[in-house]
Each structure stands twice: as C-alpha cells, then as structure tokens.
Design an enzyme around this catalytic site. Structure first.
Site, PDB file in Angstrom:
ATOM      1  N   HIS A 100     -34.436 -13.200   1.960  1.00 41.50           N
ATOM      2  CA  HIS A 100     -35.418 -13.865   2.815  1.00 41.50           C
ATOM      3  C   HIS A 100     -36.806 -13.761   2.203  1.00 41.50           C
ATOM      4  O   HIS A 100     -37.030 -13.028   1.234  1.00 41.50           O
ATOM      5  CB  HIS A 100     -35.410 -13.280   4.232  1.00 41.50           C
ATOM      6  CG  HIS A 100     -35.866 -11.852   4.328  1.00 41.50           C
ATOM      7  ND1 HIS A 100     -37.191 -11.503   4.451  1.00 41.50           N
ATOM      8  CD2 HIS A 100     -35.171 -10.701   4.327  1.00 41.50           C
ATOM      9  CE1 HIS A 100     -37.285 -10.184   4.530  1.00 41.50           C
ATOM     10  NE2 HIS A 100     -36.077  -9.668   4.452  1.00 41.50           N
ATOM     11  N   CYS A 146     -32.776  -5.509   2.298  1.00 39.29           N
ATOM     12  CA  CYS A 146     -32.753  -6.941   2.021  1.00 39.29           C
ATOM     13  C   CYS A 146     -33.352  -7.249   0.648  1.00 39.29           C
ATOM     14  O   CYS A 146     -33.945  -6.398  -0.003  1.00 39.29           O
ATOM     15  CB  CYS A 146     -33.523  -7.698   3.096  1.00 39.29           C
ATOM     16  SG  CYS A 146     -32.678  -7.732   4.695  1.00 39.29           S
TER      17      CYS A 146
END
Length: 426
Positions: A351, A370
């Site tokens: 992301h 992430c």
C-alpha cells in the site's frame, strides 16, 4: 512469528485484517443448505448409493402396496427404491419391473414437477429420467396390463434430507480475470472423508498448464494449483461434478459446478530488504523499480511468494485489531490506507505509505509488516497488478506465512505439494 487474527484490520504501514470469506474477485457460490431441483440445478459433490436405493436385492414386492390387486392378475412387481426407503440418493434412477405383462403407466408424484421416464423395449421395466429433488417424499403409482387383466399398486420413499445435503463454493468467478499465480480453492459445507472420490470428480482444464495437484488444508477445504504458473492470456475451466456423490458420513453433494475464468498478463514483483526496493515485471520485463519500507524488527515482513487476494483503493487500518492500545509503543491512530493490495489474511498488504513515512521509504523499515511505497509507485502497482499476481519478498530475516494464511502454495515444492505433513519455512 506473530500474526494478527483474521477479520482484524491491520496497521498503518502494517498489517490489516479482513474477513476474506470471499475476495473482491472471489467465489460466487455460497455455503447454503438448499435443494437441487430435479435435473435443474448444477450439482456439487458426491453421494454413495445407500442401501435403501440399491438394486433388486433391496427392491420391494408390491405386497406392501395400498391398492387391491386384481384377483385374476397379480404379477410379481419389483420397485426400486424399496417401499418406505429413507435417504434415497436423488441421482439414482427409480425403476418398476414386472415379471408378467407390460408396464402401461407409472406416475411419481411429490416433487415440484412430475418425474418423467421411459419403458424398456420389452415393456416390462419403467425407468425414471433425470434427477429427483432432495428432501422430498415421493409416491410411485403404477399399472401393469396383461392378458388376464390390469394390476394397480403404489409404493413410497423419501430422498436425502436437507441436513445431509452438502454445498460448496469456489474462490473464482465466472468470466473474471486473475493473475498467473491464482490458486483454486473449494470450500465444502460438510467434512469430506472420501477425498479420493471427490478429487476424481473435479477437473481443471486450460490455462496452458499440465494437470495440477490437490492439497487438503482441512476436511472442508481443498486447493489446486499447476506445477508452474498459468499461461498468460489464457482461460481455465473448473468442473466439480459432485451431484449425488458421497462426501462421507452420508453427506450428499447437491449440485454440480462449472466456472471458467481468465488469466491476464504475467505480473510479478520482487521485494528485497537488502536494497529496500521492489522490482515490478510485466511479462518478464522489468517496468519499474521503487523504494520500499518493510516491517520493523518488532513487526517483520514475511518472506516468500504470496498471491494478491484482494484490492481496494481505500482500506481502514486500525491498531486495535493488532491487540495494541493507545499508549503502547507501536500504537497509531486509525487511518485509511490508499492503493491497497492484500497478501495475507492476517493483514500483510502492499500500500501507499503514510506521509509521515515518506522520508524513510527506501531507507528504513517502520511498518507493521506491510510493504509501503511512495504515492506514484503505489498507484502504479495498484493499477498494474491484479488479484492472482505474485509478490515475493526476501531477506527480512523472518519466515514465510503459513501457506493457508493467504495463498502461500507457491512456497511449497511441487514434490511436497500433496503431503500435508511436510513443513517449510513457516
């Protein structure tokens, strides 16, 4: 390694979780207990022929019939299923056979529609065509005609009840496009103990790949993948012909499934913690290299190959879903991440990093597991990659995600894929 629980939303540059009962491009078939109409619905899985619906050894003589036979003409008549049989498999044909005379009329009532059938050339056997309905009480009324007169009688039976029906769902949708790493998953509503029989009922064709293999993660979930990736710009068809099949323990499949999906171009991303970079490939040509920030030492990013499960332009990340409380060292305020692509059920995403992290992207790791990208790179990744594409991460000094935490199936060597006792680096 610590992984958040499913249904939780993960962190800012860290993990978010979500109930992935069906991905954005996931299955269109839900697990419900419903009836399959006779010959109408496509079926699921399997069903063994129960003793009540086996051949003539179990057949009933019409001595149990309610109608009074002719005193001058009482032929021996065999009816299958036998009188008052229960849990009859709806795919097993009904038959009425007379030893004398000819079958002149047979009517089976009880379902939504009359049951059609045909008479043998010698006129002595009537056999039903098509399938019956589940959870239905049927009555067979028949007439035999001979030189000595006419004989009428009837018999009754009941098909498999709703509690013993089994459904399934498949994780891809008709006509949708997926990446070359898409793994096929079938979830059953009831435990499957007759696994070999069910595997034989499932065929996967196309995709430019040789026959693949099945791997059972539980009695209710099986996956299928080819040895190598699917061919770009191809089609794959899955057929699960399990109507009337016995999953085991008397659970009978009540539908057949057929789904054809498309494979798009080949997209692949390689993330290297040593260089803090991601290399993006389209059809084996590198099209972009971007700096990244990965999981911190307390929340390291998993390694290995993972498949994109779902994508969303915006996705809410909340530290509480990681078990963190305000005041904890790793707490962060809830926020909406941008250009998100989920890699694990437990909350690893690709992301766009938050603005406060821009200065460390490509320099240090500060996320909760992430892969964070700068805005332009995150948008390019989101617009280029799709569900089913593979992202591989290496050199984080951490292990792989469990293969059922997302689709980690490509981390299992081909020779071990069917061996559920084999354990890799997870």
């Amino acid at each position: 390694m610590t992984e958040p629980t499913p249904k939780n939303h993960g962190s800012g540059f860290g993990r978010a979780t979500h109930d992935r009962t069906a991905h954005n491009d996931g299955a269109s078939f839900g697990l419900t207990r419903r009836r399959a109409l006779a010959g109408g619905a496509l079926g699921v899985f399997s069903a063994a022929v129960l003793s009540a619906c086996s051949g003539n050894e179990q057949a009933s003589k019409d001595s149990s019939a309610s109608a009074s036979p002719s005193k001058t003409f009482s032929p021996q008549v065999t009816v299958t299923p036998e009188a008052n049989a229960k849990e009859v498999n709806p795919v097993v044909p009904v038959s009425v056979t007379t030893a004398e005379g000819r079958m002149s009329e047979v009517k089976i009532s009880g379902g939504k529609d009359d049951v059609k059938g045909h008479v043998s050339e010698d006129g002595k056997t009537w056999t039903s065509d098509g399938n019956l309905e589940f959870d239905t009480n049927y009555t067979i009324k028949y007439t035999v005609t001979g030189d000595k007169g006419e004989h009428q009688s009837q018999s009754s039976f009941a098909t498999v009840v709703a509690a013993n029906e089994a459904d399934a769902k498949i994780n891809v949708q008709e006509g949708k496009t997926y990446g070359t790493g898409q793994v096929i998953q079938i979830d059953f509503s009831e435990p499957v103990t007759n696994k070999d029989d069910i595997e034989k009922s499932i065929t996967v064709t196309g995709g430019g790949a040789a026959p693949g293999l099945f791997r059972w993660y539980s009695d209710t979930m099986v996956r299928y993948r080819p040895q190598d990736l699917w061919a770009p710009n191809s089609e794959v068809t899955i057929e699960a012909n399990i109507l009337g099949k016995d999953l085991g323990n008397g659970q009978i499949g009540n539908q057949n499934y057929k789904v054809t999906f498309k494979i798009g171009e080949k997209h692949y991303a390689f993330v290297d913690n040593n260089t803090k970079s991601m290399k993006m490939y389209v059809n084996d040509n590198m099209v972009r290299e971007a700096p990244v920030t990965l999981g911190s030492k307390d929340w390291p990013s998993v390694t290995g190959k993972l498949v994109i499960l779902e994508q969303a332009k915006k996705y809410k990340f909340d530290a509480k879903t990681l078990g963190l409380k305000k005041g904890d060292e790793h707490w962060y305020e809830p926020f909406e991440a941008t250009n998100t692509s989920r890699l694990t059920d437990s909350g690893a995403f690709v992301h766009q990093a938050e603005p406060s992290a821009y200065n460390v992207v490509g320099v240090a790791n500060i996320s909760h597991g992430c892969i964070g990208l700068l805005p332009d790179d995150a948008e390019f990744f989101y617009d280029t990659f799709e569900v089913g594409d593979i992202v591989e991460t290496q050199n984080t000094d951490y292990g792989q995600a469990n293969p059922d935490n997302g689709y980690g199936d490509w981390n299992i060597p081909w020779e071990h894929y069917t061996d559920t006792s084999w354990h890799g680096n997870w």
